[in-house]
Design a protein around this motif. Structure first.
Motif, mmCIF file in Angstrom:
data_model
loop_
_atom_site.group_PDB
_atom_site.id
_atom_site.type_symbol
_atom_site.label_atom_id
_atom_site.label_comp_id
_atom_site.label_asym_id
_atom_site.label_seq_id
_atom_site.Cartn_x
_atom_site.Cartn_y
_atom_site.Cartn_z
ATOM 1 N N ILE A 1 70.564 55.063 21.790
ATOM 2 C CA ILE A 1 70.765 53.843 20.986
ATOM 3 C C ILE A 1 69.562 53.501 20.088
ATOM 4 O O ILE A 1 69.600 52.493 19.387
ATOM 5 N N LYS A 2 68.559 54.340 20.104
ATOM 6 C CA LYS A 2 67.341 54.098 19.316
ATOM 7 C C LYS A 2 67.631 53.698 17.857
ATOM 8 O O LYS A 2 67.009 52.780 17.324
ATOM 9 N N PRO A 3 68.583 54.364 17.175
ATOM 10 C CA PRO A 3 68.829 54.002 15.761
ATOM 11 C C PRO A 3 69.264 52.551 15.570
ATOM 12 O O PRO A 3 69.227 52.046 14.443
ATOM 13 N N CYS A 4 69.708 51.881 16.633
ATOM 14 C CA CYS A 4 70.162 50.482 16.496
ATOM 15 C C CYS A 4 69.008 49.488 16.536
ATOM 16 O O CYS A 4 69.212 48.292 16.302
ATOM 17 N N GLY A 5 67.795 49.963 16.847
ATOM 18 C CA GLY A 5 66.651 49.052 16.917
ATOM 19 C C GLY A 5 66.616 48.270 18.229
ATOM 20 O O GLY A 5 67.623 48.215 18.948
ATOM 21 N N LEU A 6 65.474 47.684 18.521
ATOM 22 C CA LEU A 6 65.275 46.898 19.759
ATOM 23 C C LEU A 6 65.835 47.657 20.960
ATOM 24 O O LEU A 6 66.433 47.061 21.866
ATOM 25 N N TYR A 7 65.653 48.970 20.953
ATOM 26 C CA TYR A 7 66.420 49.811 21.875
ATOM 27 C C TYR A 7 66.032 49.666 23.340
ATOM 28 O O TYR A 7 66.869 49.845 24.221
ATOM 29 N N ARG A 8 64.782 49.310 23.607
ATOM 30 C CA ARG A 8 64.387 49.174 25.018
ATOM 31 C C ARG A 8 65.116 47.999 25.659
ATOM 32 O O ARG A 8 65.704 48.121 26.727
ATOM 33 N N MET A 9 65.052 46.863 24.977
ATOM 34 C CA MET A 9 65.703 45.667 25.523
ATOM 35 C C MET A 9 67.218 45.850 25.562
ATOM 36 O O MET A 9 67.880 45.482 26.534
ATOM 37 N N LYS A 10 67.770 46.436 24.510
ATOM 38 C CA LYS A 10 69.225 46.617 24.467
ATOM 39 C C LYS A 10 69.695 47.566 25.565
ATOM 40 O O LYS A 10 70.720 47.325 26.220
ATOM 41 N N ALA A 11 68.944 48.644 25.788
ATOM 42 C CA ALA A 11 69.336 49.600 26.834
ATOM 43 C C ALA A 11 69.285 48.929 28.203
ATOM 44 O O ALA A 11 70.206 49.070 29.021
ATOM 45 N N ASP A 12 68.227 48.191 28.422
ATOM 46 C CA ASP A 12 68.075 47.467 29.678
ATOM 47 C C ASP A 12 69.253 46.494 29.874
ATOM 48 O O ASP A 12 69.852 46.424 30.942
ATOM 49 N N ASN A 13 69.580 45.773 28.828
ATOM 50 C CA ASN A 13 70.668 44.787 28.892
ATOM 51 C C ASN A 13 72.025 45.436 29.150
ATOM 52 O O ASN A 13 72.788 44.961 29.997
ATOM 53 N N ILE A 14 72.345 46.503 28.433
ATOM 54 C CA ILE A 14 73.701 47.054 28.593
ATOM 55 C C ILE A 14 73.866 47.736 29.953
ATOM 56 O O ILE A 14 74.936 47.705 30.543
ATOM 57 N N LYS A 15 72.783 48.302 30.461
ATOM 58 C CA LYS A 15 72.856 48.891 31.807
ATOM 59 C C LYS A 15 73.018 47.775 32.860
ATOM 60 O O LYS A 15 73.886 47.844 33.726
ATOM 61 N N ALA A 16 72.185 46.734 32.738
ATOM 62 C CA ALA A 16 72.237 45.635 33.705
ATOM 63 C C ALA A 16 73.557 44.860 33.606
ATOM 64 O O ALA A 16 74.129 44.450 34.628
ATOM 65 N N ALA A 17 74.059 44.657 32.373
ATOM 66 C CA ALA A 17 75.324 43.935 32.210
ATOM 67 C C ALA A 17 76.475 44.741 32.804
ATOM 68 O O ALA A 17 77.388 44.179 33.428
ATOM 69 N N SER A 18 76.424 46.062 32.643
ATOM 70 C CA SER A 18 77.476 46.918 33.214
ATOM 71 C C SER A 18 77.428 46.818 34.739
ATOM 72 O O SER A 18 78.474 46.738 35.404
ATOM 73 N N GLN A 19 76.229 46.822 35.287
ATOM 74 C CA GLN A 19 76.067 46.706 36.741
ATOM 75 C C GLN A 19 76.613 45.363 37.235
ATOM 76 O O GLN A 19 77.345 45.305 38.232
ATOM 77 N N MET A 20 76.271 44.302 36.515
ATOM 78 C CA MET A 20 76.735 42.971 36.942
ATOM 79 C C MET A 20 78.249 42.839 36.828
ATOM 80 O O MET A 20 78.904 42.204 37.655
ATOM 81 N N LEU A 21 78.790 43.453 35.789
ATOM 82 C CA LEU A 21 80.246 43.411 35.601
ATOM 83 C C LEU A 21 80.948 44.004 36.832
ATOM 84 O O LEU A 21 81.956 43.484 37.308
ATOM 85 N N ILE A 22 80.379 45.062 37.340
ATOM 86 C CA ILE A 22 80.963 45.719 38.513
ATOM 87 C C ILE A 22 80.709 44.897 39.780
ATOM 88 O O ILE A 22 81.630 44.609 40.547
ATOM 89 N N ASP A 23 79.454 44.490 39.972
ATOM 90 C CA ASP A 23 79.083 43.807 41.212
ATOM 91 C C ASP A 23 79.694 42.421 41.344
ATOM 92 O O ASP A 23 80.151 42.031 42.406
ATOM 93 N N ARG A 24 79.679 41.669 40.246
ATOM 94 C CA ARG A 24 80.096 40.261 40.354
ATOM 95 C C ARG A 24 81.489 39.976 39.836
ATOM 96 O O ARG A 24 82.092 38.956 40.162
ATOM 97 N N PHE A 25 81.990 40.862 38.974
ATOM 98 C CA PHE A 25 83.287 40.567 38.359
ATOM 99 C C PHE A 25 84.298 41.696 38.566
ATOM 100 O O PHE A 25 85.265 41.801 37.811
#
Ligand code: SF4
Length: 218
Positions: free
Chosen positions: A81-105
């Motif tokens: 996702i590097k070409p999209c910019g802000l890639y460290r935060m975005k990668a962290d967010n999409i991985k964590a959001a995917s995890q939360m989607l599974i765990d909590r929802f």
């Protein structure tokens, strides 16, 4: 303008945009998968929709589901996702959001604003996008086009940039059921006619409804 006059003007704008853009489609090509729209919405911050669509092809071929993303290698996600910019935060967010989607929802995207806002990286802009596109709910996606154009049209001072305030103003002025389609259309209008720099006022079909063109000031 009084609030009533603004509401009337906005109604006319909505009608004209409906005629101008009969199709109201999300610019992100998420292929009907709510989780993909969640991810793409996050990638789109400070990035063009066109680039997000391209980058997402590779991302989703490598990580096709929320489960794959949750278990994915962070540095691999970052690299893609590097070409999209802000890639460290975005990668962290999409991985964590995917995890939360599974765990909590249980892997199902929530249908309420309050719950969506709990997902890492999800603010009101993405939450509104998801509520409108996935659940067909009334929603206002305050992106850069919406903020700029509705200001020019006189719904609030052009200098106002606060997305929350703008969302609340627009909610109070329109039939919110039309909000999601309106925001998709305003993106097209912002790309084709009411450009950030050099709006094409001379050929604009909304010029008679526009404070910017008429020189009206709040
Ligand atoms: S008249 Fe100009 S500023 Fe007003 S909506 Fe049209 S293009 Fe934008």
């Amino acid at each position: 303008m009084t609030k009533k006059e603004k509401a009337k003007r906005l109604e006319a704008v909505i009608d004209r945009l409906e005629t101008l853009y009969p199709e109201s489609e999300c610019a992100l090509n998420y292929k009907g998968d709510p989780w993909k729209l969640l991810v793409m919405g996050r990638l789109s911050a400070q990035c063009t929709d066109a680039r997000v669509n391209i980058v997402s092809e590779e991302l989703f071929s490598r990580f096709p589901t929320a489960y794959d993303m949750a278990e994915g290698d962070l540095s691999e996600i970052e690299e893609i996702i590097k070409p999209c910019g802000l890639y460290r935060m975005k990668a962290d967010n999409i991985k964590a959001a995917s995890q939360m989607l599974i765990d909590r929802f249980s892997g199902v995207l929530p249908s309420e604003m309050e719950q969506l806002l709990k997902l890492p990286g999800v603010g009101r802009k993405i939450a509104n996008l998801l509520l409108g596109d996935v659940y067909g709910k009334g929603a206002i996606v305050c992106d850069t086009h919406c903020i700029r154009i509705c200001g020019r049209l006189g719904m609030y001072p052009e200098t106002l940039r606060d997305p929350y305030k703008i969302e609340m103003i627009l909610r109070s002025l329109m039939d919110i059921e039309k909000g999601s389609d309106f925001c998709h259309r305003i993106v097209n209008f912002g790309r084709e006619i009411c450009l950030a720099r050099g709006p094409k006022c001379d050929v604009c079909p909304l010029s008679d409804l526009c404070s910017h063109k008429k020189g009206e000031r709040e």
